[in-house]
Structures are given as C-alpha cells and as structure tokens.
Write a protein that holds these residues in place. Sequence first.
Motif, PDB file in Angstrom:
ATOM      1  N   SER A 193       0.838  -1.204   0.000  1.00 36.88           N
ATOM      2  CA  SER A 193       0.000   0.000   0.000  1.00 36.88           C
ATOM      3  C   SER A 193       0.867   1.246   0.000  1.00 36.88           C
ATOM      4  CB  SER A 193      -0.908   0.020   1.239  1.00 36.88           C
ATOM      5  OG  SER A 193      -1.797  -1.069   1.249  1.00 36.88           O
ATOM      6  N   LEU A 194       0.261   2.311  -0.483  1.00 34.60           N
ATOM      7  CA  LEU A 194       0.928   3.608  -0.493  1.00 34.60           C
ATOM      8  C   LEU A 194      -0.156   4.676  -0.434  1.00 34.60           C
ATOM      9  CD1 LEU A 194       4.011   4.149  -0.702  1.00 34.60           C
ATOM     10  CD2 LEU A 194       3.665   4.569  -3.135  1.00 34.60           C
ATOM     11  N   ARG A 195       0.171   5.784   0.194  1.00 35.36           N
ATOM     12  CA  ARG A 195      -0.800   6.884   0.290  1.00 35.36           C
ATOM     13  C   ARG A 195      -0.175   8.133  -0.290  1.00 35.36           C
ATOM     14  NH1 ARG A 195      -5.387   7.589   3.374  1.00 35.36           N
ATOM     15  NH2 ARG A 195      -6.007   9.740   3.850  1.00 35.36           N
ATOM     16  N   LEU A 196      -0.811   8.678  -1.301  1.00 40.18           N
ATOM     17  CA  LEU A 196      -0.360   9.917  -1.917  1.00 40.18           C
ATOM     18  C   LEU A 196      -1.167  11.083  -1.348  1.00 40.18           C
ATOM     19  CD1 LEU A 196      -0.093   8.844  -5.664  1.00 40.18           C
ATOM     20  CD2 LEU A 196       1.573   8.562  -3.824  1.00 40.18           C
ATOM     21  N   SER A 197      -0.517  12.223  -1.278  1.00 40.72           N
ATOM     22  CA  SER A 197      -1.191  13.431  -0.828  1.00 40.72           C
ATOM     23  C   SER A 197      -1.012  14.535  -1.849  1.00 40.72           C
ATOM     24  CB  SER A 197      -0.633  13.892   0.522  1.00 40.72           C
ATOM     25  OG  SER A 197      -0.964  12.987   1.540  1.00 40.72           O
ATOM     26  N   CYS A 198      -1.987  15.412  -1.904  1.00 36.75           N
ATOM     27  CA  CYS A 198      -1.922  16.578  -2.778  1.00 36.75           C
ATOM     28  C   CYS A 198      -2.290  17.790  -1.937  1.00 36.75           C
ATOM     29  CB  CYS A 198      -2.884  16.408  -3.938  1.00 36.75           C
ATOM     30  SG  CYS A 198      -2.956  17.816  -5.056  1.00 36.75           S
ATOM     31  N   ALA A 199      -1.353  18.710  -1.810  1.00 32.60           N
ATOM     32  CA  ALA A 199      -1.577  19.922  -1.037  1.00 32.60           C
ATOM     33  C   ALA A 199      -1.827  21.088  -1.982  1.00 32.60           C
ATOM     34  CB  ALA A 199      -0.368  20.212  -0.152  1.00 32.60           C
ATOM     35  N   ALA A 200      -2.843  21.867  -1.679  1.00 34.48           N
ATOM     36  CA  ALA A 200      -3.208  23.010  -2.506  1.00 34.48           C
ATOM     37  C   ALA A 200      -2.853  24.303  -1.801  1.00 34.48           C
ATOM     38  CB  ALA A 200      -4.689  22.979  -2.826  1.00 34.48           C
ATOM     39  N   SER A 201      -2.392  25.266  -2.560  1.00 34.83           N
ATOM     40  CA  SER A 201      -2.095  26.588  -2.009  1.00 34.83           C
ATOM     41  C   SER A 201      -2.545  27.629  -3.023  1.00 34.83           C
ATOM     42  CB  SER A 201      -0.604  26.736  -1.713  1.00 34.83           C
ATOM     43  OG  SER A 201       0.154  26.575  -2.892  1.00 34.83           O
TER      44      SER A 201
ATOM     45  N   ASN B 246     -10.879  19.446   3.458  1.00 36.10           N
ATOM     46  CA  ASN B 246     -10.937  20.825   2.990  1.00 36.10           C
ATOM     47  C   ASN B 246     -10.362  21.800   4.008  1.00 36.10           C
ATOM     48  OD1 ASN B 246     -11.995  20.078   0.543  1.00 36.10           O
ATOM     49  ND2 ASN B 246     -14.104  20.584   1.074  1.00 36.10           N
ATOM     50  N   ALA B 247     -10.412  21.461   5.267  1.00 36.93           N
ATOM     51  CA  ALA B 247      -9.844  22.334   6.295  1.00 36.93           C
ATOM     52  C   ALA B 247      -8.328  22.439   6.141  1.00 36.93           C
ATOM     53  CB  ALA B 247     -10.205  21.816   7.680  1.00 36.93           C
ATOM     54  N   LYS B 248      -7.720  21.380   5.624  1.00 34.32           N
ATOM     55  CA  LYS B 248      -6.272  21.360   5.445  1.00 34.32           C
ATOM     56  C   LYS B 248      -5.866  21.544   3.984  1.00 34.32           C
ATOM     57  CE  LYS B 248      -5.435  18.372   9.439  1.00 34.32           C
ATOM     58  NZ  LYS B 248      -4.852  17.078   9.919  1.00 34.32           N
ATOM     59  N   ASN B 249      -6.851  21.719   3.099  1.00 34.55           N
ATOM     60  CA  ASN B 249      -6.574  21.887   1.670  1.00 34.55           C
ATOM     61  C   ASN B 249      -5.761  20.728   1.108  1.00 34.55           C
ATOM     62  OD1 ASN B 249      -7.992  24.235   1.412  1.00 34.55           O
ATOM     63  ND2 ASN B 249      -6.205  25.567   1.188  1.00 34.55           N
ATOM     64  N   THR B 250      -6.147  19.523   1.472  1.00 33.39           N
ATOM     65  CA  THR B 250      -5.426  18.352   0.978  1.00 33.39           C
ATOM     66  C   THR B 250      -6.390  17.313   0.422  1.00 33.39           C
ATOM     67  OG1 THR B 250      -5.432  17.305   3.153  1.00 33.39           O
ATOM     68  CG2 THR B 250      -3.507  18.636   2.589  1.00 33.39           C
ATOM     69  N   VAL B 251      -5.888  16.573  -0.543  1.00 35.40           N
ATOM     70  CA  VAL B 251      -6.602  15.437  -1.105  1.00 35.40           C
ATOM     71  C   VAL B 251      -5.647  14.247  -1.075  1.00 35.40           C
ATOM     72  CG1 VAL B 251      -7.715  14.460  -3.133  1.00 35.40           C
ATOM     73  CG2 VAL B 251      -7.984  16.875  -2.611  1.00 35.40           C
ATOM     74  N   SER B 252      -6.153  13.097  -0.710  1.00 37.81           N
ATOM     75  CA  SER B 252      -5.315  11.912  -0.592  1.00 37.81           C
ATOM     76  C   SER B 252      -5.805  10.808  -1.518  1.00 37.81           C
ATOM     77  CB  SER B 252      -5.314  11.395   0.846  1.00 37.81           C
ATOM     78  OG  SER B 252      -4.768  12.365   1.721  1.00 37.81           O
ATOM     79  N   LEU B 253      -4.855   9.975  -1.911  1.00 42.53           N
ATOM     80  CA  LEU B 253      -5.158   8.793  -2.709  1.00 42.53           C
ATOM     81  C   LEU B 253      -4.557   7.597  -1.979  1.00 42.53           C
ATOM     82  CD1 LEU B 253      -6.269   7.521  -5.347  1.00 42.53           C
ATOM     83  CD2 LEU B 253      -3.993   7.851  -6.324  1.00 42.53           C
ATOM     84  N   GLN B 254      -5.408   6.798  -1.365  1.00 41.15           N
ATOM     85  CA  GLN B 254      -4.967   5.592  -0.685  1.00 41.15           C
ATOM     86  C   GLN B 254      -4.964   4.453  -1.687  1.00 41.15           C
ATOM     87  OE1 GLN B 254      -3.881   5.064   2.547  1.00 41.15           O
ATOM     88  NE2 GLN B 254      -3.424   2.989   1.842  1.00 41.15           N
ATOM     89  N   MET B 255      -3.801   3.846  -1.872  1.00 44.20           N
ATOM     90  CA  MET B 255      -3.655   2.785  -2.868  1.00 44.20           C
ATOM     91  C   MET B 255      -3.292   1.487  -2.162  1.00 44.20           C
ATOM     92  SD  MET B 255      -1.582   4.893  -5.827  1.00 44.20           S
ATOM     93  CE  MET B 255      -0.101   5.033  -4.843  1.00 44.20           C
ATOM     94  N   ASN B 256      -4.177   0.514  -2.272  1.00 46.29           N
ATOM     95  CA  ASN B 256      -3.968  -0.798  -1.665  1.00 46.29           C
ATOM     96  C   ASN B 256      -3.845  -1.868  -2.742  1.00 46.29           C
ATOM     97  OD1 ASN B 256      -4.284   0.402   0.904  1.00 46.29           O
ATOM     98  ND2 ASN B 256      -6.505   0.070   0.846  1.00 46.29           N
ATOM     99  N   SER B 257      -3.335  -3.012  -2.348  1.00 47.30           N
ATOM    100  CA  SER B 257      -3.195  -4.147  -3.278  1.00 47.30           C
ATOM    101  C   SER B 257      -2.528  -3.721  -4.579  1.00 47.30           C
ATOM    102  CB  SER B 257      -4.571  -4.763  -3.574  1.00 47.30           C
ATOM    103  OG  SER B 257      -5.201  -5.186  -2.377  1.00 47.30           O
ATOM    104  N   LEU B 258      -1.439  -3.010  -4.444  1.00 51.29           N
ATOM    105  CA  LEU B 258      -0.768  -2.457  -5.619  1.00 51.29           C
ATOM    106  C   LEU B 258      -0.216  -3.548  -6.519  1.00 51.29           C
ATOM    107  CD1 LEU B 258       0.894   0.581  -3.894  1.00 51.29           C
ATOM    108  CD2 LEU B 258      -0.569   0.705  -5.923  1.00 51.29           C
TER     109      LEU B 258
END
Length: 125
Positions: free
Chosen positions: A16-24, A73-85
């Motif tokens: 598994s891996l978790r990606l994050s996207c931070a917006a500014s 939305n409070a942290k301006n982030t979006v995540s992509l949780q990837m399992n069973s890669l």
Amino acid sequence: VQLQASGGGLVQAGGSLRLSCAASGRTFNWNTMGWFRQAPGKGREFVGAVTGNGARSTYADSVKGRFTISRDNAKNTVSLQMNSLKPEDTAIYYCAARNSPFDGTSPYERDYSSWGQGTLVTVSS
C-alpha cells in the motif's frame, strides 16, 4: 491554485501507499479534485476524482476497489490511498483541480485546469 503531490516511492506488489496533494493559493475548497497517472511510454489516464464536499467519488475500472480518494478541505489536501498495488500501477501520479465548484467529477484531462508536478510510484513484482 498551486498543487503539490507527494508520497510516491517504491513498494512491493500487494503493498500500500498513500499519496497526498496539497493546494495553495486560491482556495480549492468545493472544487472537484482528480488523480491521473502516466505509465512509462503511455499517455496519461484517469485514476479517480472526488467532488468538492467529498460526497461523491468516481474511479477508473482498473483501480476500483483498491484505491480510495479522500479530502480534508480544512487542510486543503486530497489523498489517494492505494492498496493491493500491482506492477501495472507503476506510473507518475498527478493531482488536478477543476476550475469551478459547480463542476462534477470527470475522467477527462481537459476538464481540469490546475495540475501538480507528479509523484513517482514504482511497484515491484
């Protein structure tokens, strides 16, 4: 809005891996956010997207049931949780934002106006 993707790396198949996207910059709250990926030698493809309030998400068939998009939305982030890669998930992953809070999810690149720089995910067999 500026987007910064992070969290990529090397992982074994089945992991598994978790990606994050931070917006500014201009707030992206309530705008649909999407994830796309580009494998070596291939075009960029849709992975999934989530609406502004997080109530609705859509996924490509190839990742359905394995990947989950969430947002804070409070942290301006979006995540992509990837399992069973799988090795075929190896790609550069990009986050993107649609321009208007009234735009829903879309699998098309042309519908997203802001893009992050991408983060590399490598899945070894």
